[in-house]
Motif scaffolding. Structure first.
Motif, PDB file in Angstrom:
ATOM      1  N   VAL A 209       0.839  -1.204   0.000  1.00  0.00           N
ATOM      2  CA  VAL A 209       0.000   0.000   0.000  1.00  0.00           C
ATOM      3  C   VAL A 209       0.875   1.256   0.000  1.00  0.00           C
ATOM      4  N   ALA A 210       1.960   1.252   0.795  1.00  0.00           N
ATOM      5  CA  ALA A 210       2.832   2.428   0.874  1.00  0.00           C
ATOM      6  C   ALA A 210       3.504   2.723  -0.463  1.00  0.00           C
ATOM      7  N   ILE A 211       3.970   1.679  -1.147  1.00  0.00           N
ATOM      8  CA  ILE A 211       4.655   1.882  -2.438  1.00  0.00           C
ATOM      9  C   ILE A 211       3.675   2.296  -3.520  1.00  0.00           C
ATOM     10  N   MET A 212       2.522   1.633  -3.576  1.00  0.00           N
ATOM     11  CA  MET A 212       1.530   1.994  -4.591  1.00  0.00           C
ATOM     12  C   MET A 212       0.983   3.404  -4.363  1.00  0.00           C
ATOM     13  N   ALA A 213       0.889   3.816  -3.097  1.00  0.00           N
ATOM     14  CA  ALA A 213       0.414   5.168  -2.790  1.00  0.00           C
ATOM     15  C   ALA A 213       1.478   6.216  -3.063  1.00  0.00           C
ATOM     16  N   VAL A 214       2.674   5.795  -3.480  1.00  0.00           N
ATOM     17  CA  VAL A 214       3.710   6.724  -3.930  1.00  0.00           C
ATOM     18  C   VAL A 214       3.811   6.716  -5.452  1.00  0.00           C
ATOM     19  N   LEU A 215       3.744   5.533  -6.052  1.00  0.00           N
ATOM     20  CA  LEU A 215       3.878   5.436  -7.510  1.00  0.00           C
ATOM     21  C   LEU A 215       2.761   6.186  -8.231  1.00  0.00           C
ATOM     22  N   THR A 216       1.544   6.029  -7.747  1.00  0.00           N
ATOM     23  CA  THR A 216       0.417   6.698  -8.415  1.00  0.00           C
ATOM     24  C   THR A 216       0.523   8.225  -8.341  1.00  0.00           C
ATOM     25  N   PRO A 217       0.717   8.825  -7.157  1.00  0.00           N
ATOM     26  CA  PRO A 217       0.903  10.294  -7.134  1.00  0.00           C
ATOM     27  C   PRO A 217       2.146  10.749  -7.875  1.00  0.00           C
TER      28      PRO A 217
ATOM     29  N   ILE B 115      -7.167   3.501   2.218  1.00  0.00           N
ATOM     30  CA  ILE B 115      -5.936   4.218   2.556  1.00  0.00           C
ATOM     31  C   ILE B 115      -5.196   4.626   1.289  1.00  0.00           C
ATOM     32  N   PHE B 116      -5.123   3.720   0.333  1.00  0.00           N
ATOM     33  CA  PHE B 116      -4.446   4.027  -0.934  1.00  0.00           C
ATOM     34  C   PHE B 116      -5.115   5.202  -1.645  1.00  0.00           C
ATOM     35  N   ILE B 117      -6.433   5.191  -1.735  1.00  0.00           N
ATOM     36  CA  ILE B 117      -7.152   6.277  -2.407  1.00  0.00           C
ATOM     37  C   ILE B 117      -6.957   7.595  -1.659  1.00  0.00           C
ATOM     38  N   ALA B 118      -7.039   7.543  -0.331  1.00  0.00           N
ATOM     39  CA  ALA B 118      -6.921   8.768   0.465  1.00  0.00           C
ATOM     40  C   ALA B 118      -5.542   9.394   0.325  1.00  0.00           C
ATOM     41  N   ILE B 119      -4.495   8.575   0.415  1.00  0.00           N
ATOM     42  CA  ILE B 119      -3.128   9.109   0.307  1.00  0.00           C
ATOM     43  C   ILE B 119      -2.865   9.624  -1.105  1.00  0.00           C
ATOM     44  N   SER B 120      -3.307   8.869  -2.111  1.00  0.00           N
ATOM     45  CA  SER B 120      -3.067   9.273  -3.500  1.00  0.00           C
ATOM     46  C   SER B 120      -3.791  10.564  -3.838  1.00  0.00           C
TER      47      SER B 120
ATOM     48  N   ILE C  46       7.650   7.386   0.756  1.00  0.00           N
ATOM     49  CA  ILE C  46       7.290   6.018   1.143  1.00  0.00           C
ATOM     50  C   ILE C  46       7.334   5.876   2.657  1.00  0.00           C
ATOM     51  N   VAL C  47       8.369   6.464   3.264  1.00  0.00           N
ATOM     52  CA  VAL C  47       8.481   6.417   4.727  1.00  0.00           C
ATOM     53  C   VAL C  47       7.277   7.102   5.368  1.00  0.00           C
ATOM     54  N   MET C  48       6.886   8.250   4.844  1.00  0.00           N
ATOM     55  CA  MET C  48       5.741   8.974   5.402  1.00  0.00           C
ATOM     56  C   MET C  48       4.456   8.182   5.221  1.00  0.00           C
ATOM     57  N   ASN C  49       4.275   7.571   4.044  1.00  0.00           N
ATOM     58  CA  ASN C  49       3.080   6.766   3.808  1.00  0.00           C
ATOM     59  C   ASN C  49       3.030   5.561   4.733  1.00  0.00           C
TER      60      ASN C  49
END
Length: 297
Positions: free
Chosen positions: A102-110, A162-167, A225-228
């Motif tokens: 989830v952390a990595i995908m929430a970085v790649l998309t943004p 979580i992924f949608i919210a972070i992205s 990624i660390v922050m996510n």
């Protein structure tokens, strides 16, 4: 007697400058490369462990056995068991799968979305860049954590929420970074040459602009990624993240909190140590990449 070839003064000064630069740059490069190697090795070990979790443990991370509750470390349970008799080692490995994914995908998309939007906002003029940057100002006017928590609360618990919210929130820094780099790059001679050769703006944007500005966003993504990961663990710790009994590092820390007074620290300390190691590895990689980019410039 052979004739000596005279070198112009300007060429000699240029050669001398090149010698001085080549004498100083390798040290910086070697230091940066060492940081990247250390970070990649540390992160790679943890990533391989969570990817090949079925090979490293035979226990189901959600299986409960109250007869085996709160057991200490043993050959059967390397890190012991929790209050429900679940194997801590298995939950640590399988929980890392979910949290890191989830952390990595929430970085790649943004990263992709923000880089493209920032490149468009920096390369073109008109209403579209204005709308993009005003939207970025609107999102950034709210506190980051508050906005993520509100979105997760509205969307519901779970990794997808979580992924949608972070992205939906974290694309703004990438947009600002790529826009600033694009504003500098669009006045370069090779961009003007491409335009003069008849290439379309879209072709120039995706062929030359975005590949040349993406490196800055990648460096920022290491800390992102660390922050996510911290957001995911924090949300799970407060009951807004991954839904139990799905293994999650934040939920493990929350479960172990009630046993700290009794002197049982493994439930809380072990996932905390893993998160610190991942943060350290990503910090090494990010610092190394930043130093390499500085040397190249």
């Amino acid at each position: 007697m052979p004739e000596t070839k005279k070198i112009p003064v300007a060429q000699a000064n240029k050669n001398y400058a090149r010698i001085r630069l080549t004498g100083s740059k390798p040290r910086k490069r070697s230091h940066a490369n060492a940081e990247i190697v250390i970070g990649c090795v540390l992160l790679g070990i943890i990533a391989l462990m969570v990817i090949f979790a079925p090979l490293l443990t035979s226990y189901d991370p959600t299986h409960q056995s109250l007869r085996e509750a709160m057991l200490g470390s043993s050959p059967e349970h390397l890190l012991g068991t929790d209050q429900y008799g679940r194997d801590i080692w298995a939950r640590l490995l399988y929980g890392g799968r979910i949290d890191l994914f989830v952390a990595i995908m929430a970085v790649l998309t943004p990263l992709v979305i923000g880089t493209i939007l920032g490149a468009v906002a920096g390369y073109f003029d008109g209403i579209v860049p204005t709308v993009i940057m005003r939207l970025a100002d609107l999102v950034s006017s709210f506190p980051f954590y508050v906005l993520v928590i509100v979105l997760v609360f509205v969307l519901g618990n779970g990794g997808t929420s979580i992924f949608i919210a972070i992205s939906a929130v974290s694309w703004v820094p990438y947009t600002r970074i790529s826009r600033g780099e694009t504003l500098i790059l669009r006045d370069r001679e090779f961009i003007a040459s491409c335009k003069a050769s008849g290439f379309s703006d879209i072709w120039v944007l995706f062929r030359h602009v975005i590949p040349n500005i993406a490196s800055q966003g990648i460096v920022y993504a290491m800390s992102d990624i660390v922050m996510n990961l911290g957001i995911i663990v924090t949300l799970s710790y407060f009951g807004l993240g991954i839904v139990p009994p799905t293994p999650d590092w934040g939920q493990m820390m929350n479960d172990g909190q009630q046993f700290l007074a009794a002197g049982v620290y493994s439930l809380t300390v072990i996932p905390t140590i893993v998160i610190i190691l991942i943060s350290l590895a990503l910090s090494f990689i990010g610092d190394g990449l930043a130093n390499v980019l500085k040397v190249r410039r």
